[in-house]
Design an enzyme around this catalytic site. Structure first.
Site, PDB file in Angstrom:
ATOM      1  N   TRP A 152      -8.086  10.358  -1.924  1.00  0.00           N
ATOM      2  CA  TRP A 152      -9.082   9.643  -2.742  1.00  0.00           C
ATOM      3  C   TRP A 152      -8.822   9.737  -4.240  1.00  0.00           C
ATOM      4  CZ3 TRP A 152     -10.804  13.318  -5.966  1.00  0.00           C
ATOM      5  CH2 TRP A 152     -10.831  14.640  -5.515  1.00  0.00           C
ATOM      6  N   ARG A 161       2.419   3.584  -4.033  1.00  0.00           N
ATOM      7  CA  ARG A 161       3.593   4.459  -4.046  1.00  0.00           C
ATOM      8  C   ARG A 161       4.235   4.563  -2.663  1.00  0.00           C
ATOM      9  NH1 ARG A 161       2.968  10.186  -6.997  1.00  0.00           N
ATOM     10  NH2 ARG A 161       2.369  11.169  -5.065  1.00  0.00           N
ATOM     11  N   LYS A 176      -4.041   4.229   6.325  1.00  0.00           N
ATOM     12  CA  LYS A 176      -5.402   4.763   6.376  1.00  0.00           C
ATOM     13  C   LYS A 176      -5.760   5.312   5.002  1.00  0.00           C
ATOM     14  CE  LYS A 176      -7.035   8.783   7.017  1.00  0.00           C
ATOM     15  NZ  LYS A 176      -8.094   8.716   5.952  1.00  0.00           N
ATOM     16  N   ALA A 178      -8.342   6.969   2.137  1.00  0.00           N
ATOM     17  CA  ALA A 178      -9.384   7.993   2.231  1.00  0.00           C
ATOM     18  C   ALA A 178     -10.737   7.324   2.426  1.00  0.00           C
ATOM     19  CB  ALA A 178      -9.400   8.834   0.962  1.00  0.00           C
ATOM     20  N   GLY A 230      -2.010  14.603   0.725  1.00  0.00           N
ATOM     21  CA  GLY A 230      -3.289  15.276   0.928  1.00  0.00           C
ATOM     22  C   GLY A 230      -3.120  16.766   0.839  1.00  0.00           C
ATOM     23  N   SER A 231      -4.024  17.483   1.494  1.00  0.00           N
ATOM     24  CA  SER A 231      -4.001  18.946   1.383  1.00  0.00           C
ATOM     25  C   SER A 231      -2.892  19.543   2.243  1.00  0.00           C
ATOM     26  CB  SER A 231      -5.341  19.522   1.816  1.00  0.00           C
ATOM     27  OG  SER A 231      -5.502  19.366   3.225  1.00  0.00           O
ATOM     28  N   GLU A 252       3.353  14.958   0.791  1.00  0.00           N
ATOM     29  CA  GLU A 252       3.039  15.340  -0.594  1.00  0.00           C
ATOM     30  C   GLU A 252       1.757  16.152  -0.522  1.00  0.00           C
ATOM     31  OE1 GLU A 252       4.940  14.889  -3.043  1.00  0.00           O
ATOM     32  OE2 GLU A 252       6.334  13.372  -2.303  1.00  0.00           O
ATOM     33  N   LEU A 253       1.872  17.462  -0.682  1.00  0.00           N
ATOM     34  CA  LEU A 253       0.745  18.347  -0.381  1.00  0.00           C
ATOM     35  C   LEU A 253       0.189  18.990  -1.655  1.00  0.00           C
ATOM     36  CD1 LEU A 253       2.310  19.797   2.891  1.00  0.00           C
ATOM     37  CD2 LEU A 253       0.832  17.806   2.623  1.00  0.00           C
ATOM     38  N   ARG A 280      -7.118  14.906 -17.240  1.00  0.00           N
ATOM     39  CA  ARG A 280      -7.034  13.526 -16.766  1.00  0.00           C
ATOM     40  C   ARG A 280      -7.547  13.468 -15.325  1.00  0.00           C
ATOM     41  NH1 ARG A 280      -1.264  10.979 -16.452  1.00  0.00           N
ATOM     42  NH2 ARG A 280      -1.299  12.534 -14.820  1.00  0.00           N
ATOM     43  N   CYS A 286      -2.954  16.568  -7.828  1.00  0.00           N
ATOM     44  CA  CYS A 286      -2.143  17.662  -7.294  1.00  0.00           C
ATOM     45  C   CYS A 286      -1.171  18.200  -8.348  1.00  0.00           C
ATOM     46  CB  CYS A 286      -1.409  17.236  -6.034  1.00  0.00           C
ATOM     47  SG  CYS A 286      -0.620  15.649  -6.182  1.00  0.00           S
ATOM     48  N   GLU A 381      -5.829  26.325  -5.715  1.00  0.00           N
ATOM     49  CA  GLU A 381      -5.827  25.034  -6.405  1.00  0.00           C
ATOM     50  C   GLU A 381      -7.267  24.672  -6.763  1.00  0.00           C
ATOM     51  OE1 GLU A 381      -3.706  20.696  -5.967  1.00  0.00           O
ATOM     52  OE2 GLU A 381      -4.276  21.696  -4.116  1.00  0.00           O
ATOM     53  N   SER A 441       4.475  12.087 -13.992  1.00  0.00           N
ATOM     54  CA  SER A 441       4.676  11.109 -12.916  1.00  0.00           C
ATOM     55  C   SER A 441       5.303   9.826 -13.447  1.00  0.00           C
ATOM     56  CB  SER A 441       3.338  10.785 -12.250  1.00  0.00           C
ATOM     57  OG  SER A 441       2.771  11.964 -11.727  1.00  0.00           O
TER      58      SER A 441
END
Length: 477
Positions: A152, A161, A176, A178, A230-231, A252-253, A280, A286, A381, A441
């Site tokens: 999200w 991406r 799918k 969020a 996600g996590s 990508e965690l 930001r 992440c 985190e 990024s």
């Protein structure tokens, strides 16, 4: 928002459909009130999406790269045409400030431009076999139907991406988004269709049953790749499921990014970089700076300057705000607990921004100083607007602390001498390091982490290869 017709929010085979699971609400975090009702996709809907992706797969894979490129390029242009509408949609469902949302739309669109350029650069190679008597031909082809699962915190960019490189490579996708932020993904899907993406190439299943939908995809022998952001906790579960069918996975965690400031750093640059890297999107990224390691000689001055900048932040919603609400009530509760733990262990609040009253999920941007190394706010985190500052004198001990985490996504190094900064960066176990800058990024660079921060890379040339298989032909000569 009515033009979204979000109650028919499943996009399968070019059709907008109602889901079998009824509807679910999308809530504006700034007001804690629903702004739309979206179709709730079921595992059966997930399978129907794969059916459509499979039907479109051969045709899309055979489409000349230049035509695939043109679809992506046109989508990039349409995102700029609708730039302000998309930004307002992101702010409405995600809560981030309008300035952050506008920046995200530009960044998200850039993935379509970059992969429109990469789509026509698929390379292979031809070489004589060392032993003679044969020639080796190496080629790359689409991996097949790819399942994409996005978070999200960047409702547009996390989708583009993944969709960009998948389509450039010749794959069809099932996405799918969020449950907190499905509207932006649906809006981008409309633009892809307008740009000429054939029916069934991009299929979207919003759902509150994430486990059911993603499990249906991972159990389906026709799904050949999974790209998940996600996590780490959910990533581990999905990797276990992917193991049963040996599915190609990109993960990508989570992150726990250190932000290192040396004694000779340019403090103006360091504070400016910290404001971007930390605040930001309200720190809900992440790659957000999670823990600040500031040399003892400059810690007081850095803390004071950062504190002034944080106290000046305009928190709220609408055009003037710089920091919006967090995504949910749970986020506010969880981060407040991290702050309380640090204070109980002897940390103190060096600065805090003012927060509007009212129903939204707001949390004051906060600078903590005298933070002990074992505080939860340093170990975990944060995913919110809290900057814990730890001081250091011994470089080796500091680097040990920096690398003492199972995460290795991003890091930031601010040092006066570039050679020193690069040397420090090379000693940090992270996939990406910002050197004297707080934003890292870039669609043209490989984004990803080491250790439990993930597998694979997104962006750059590397991102395309996550969606290809290598095939080699041995030719008798």
């Amino acid at each position: 928002m009515h033009h979204l017709e979000s109650d028919r929010g499943l996009h399968i085979g070019g059709q907008w459909l109602a889901g079998r699971g009824g509807l679910f609400d999308v809530v504006d975090p700034a007001t804690a009130t629903p702004i739309a009702a979206v179709s709730d996709g079921s595992p059966d809907d997930a399978t129907a999406a794969v059916d459509a992706a499979v039907q479109a797969a051969a045709g899309w894979a055979a489409t000349p790269p230049r035509e695939r490129s043109d679809v992506l390029r046109r989508t990039y242009e349409l995102m700029h045409r609708d730039h302000e509408d998309l930004a307002r949609l992101i702010t409405a469902e995600n809560g981030k400030s309008l300035s952050d949302a506008r920046a995200e739309v530009g960044y998200a669109a850039e993935f379509f431009r970059w992969y429109s350029e990469e789509a026509v650069r698929t390379e292979g190679r031809y070489s004589p076999a060392p032993a003679g008597g044969a020639r080796t031909l190496v080629t790359y082809r689409p991996v097949g139907v790819a399942a994409l699962v996005t978070p999200w915190n960047f409702p547009a960019a996390m989708a583009t991406r993944k969709i960009g490189p998948a389509l450039a490579a010749g794959c069809t996708v099932v996405l799918k988004p969020a449950a907190e932020t499905p509207l932006t993904a649906l809006a981008i899907t409309r633009l892809l269709a307008e740009a000429g993406a054939p029916d069934g190439v991009v299929n979207v299943v919003p759902t509150t049953d994430a486990a059911g939908v993603v499990s249906a995809w991972l159990a389906d022998s026709r799904v050949r790749a999974l790209s998940f952001t996600g996590s780490t906790q959910v990533g581990r579960l999905l990797l276990r499921q992917a193991a049963d069918r040996v599915v190609t996975t990109s993960m990508e965690l989570g992150g726990n990014a250190p932000f290192i400031v040396t004694a000779d750093a340019d403090l103006d640059a360091a504070v400016a970089g910290a404001m971007i890297a930390k605040f930001r999107g309200g720190g809900q990224a992440c790659v957000s700076a999670n823990r600040f390691y500031v040399h003892a000689d400059v810690a007081e001055e850095f803390t004071e300057r950062l504190g002034k900048a944080v106290e000046a932040l305009r928190v709220g919603t609408g055009d003037g705000a710089e920091v919006g609400p967090l995504i949910s009530e749970e986020a506010v509760t969880g981060i407040t607990a991290l702050i309380d733990d640090a204070l109980a262990r002897g940390a103190r609040v060096a600065a805090r921004a003012e927060v509007p009253g009212g129903p939204g999920y707001f949390l004051a941007p906060t600078v903590l100083t005298d933070v002990p190394a074992d505080a939860r706010v340093v170990r975990e985190e944060i995913f919110g607007p809290v900057a814990p500052i730890v001081t250091w004198r011994d470089e080796d001990a500091m680097l040990r602390a920096v690398n003492d985490t199972e995460m290795g996504l991003a890091a930031y190094v601010f040092a006066g001498e570039l050679q020193r900064a690069v040397d420090l960066a090379e000693h940090v176990d992270a996939g990406m390091v910002g050197i004297n800058r707080g934003a890292i990024s870039d669609p043209s660079a490989p984004f990803g982490g080491t250790k439990q921060s993930g597998l694979g890379r997104e962006g750059g040339h590397e991102g395309l290869h996550e969606f290809t298989e290598t095939q080699y032909l041995s030719l008798n000569w």
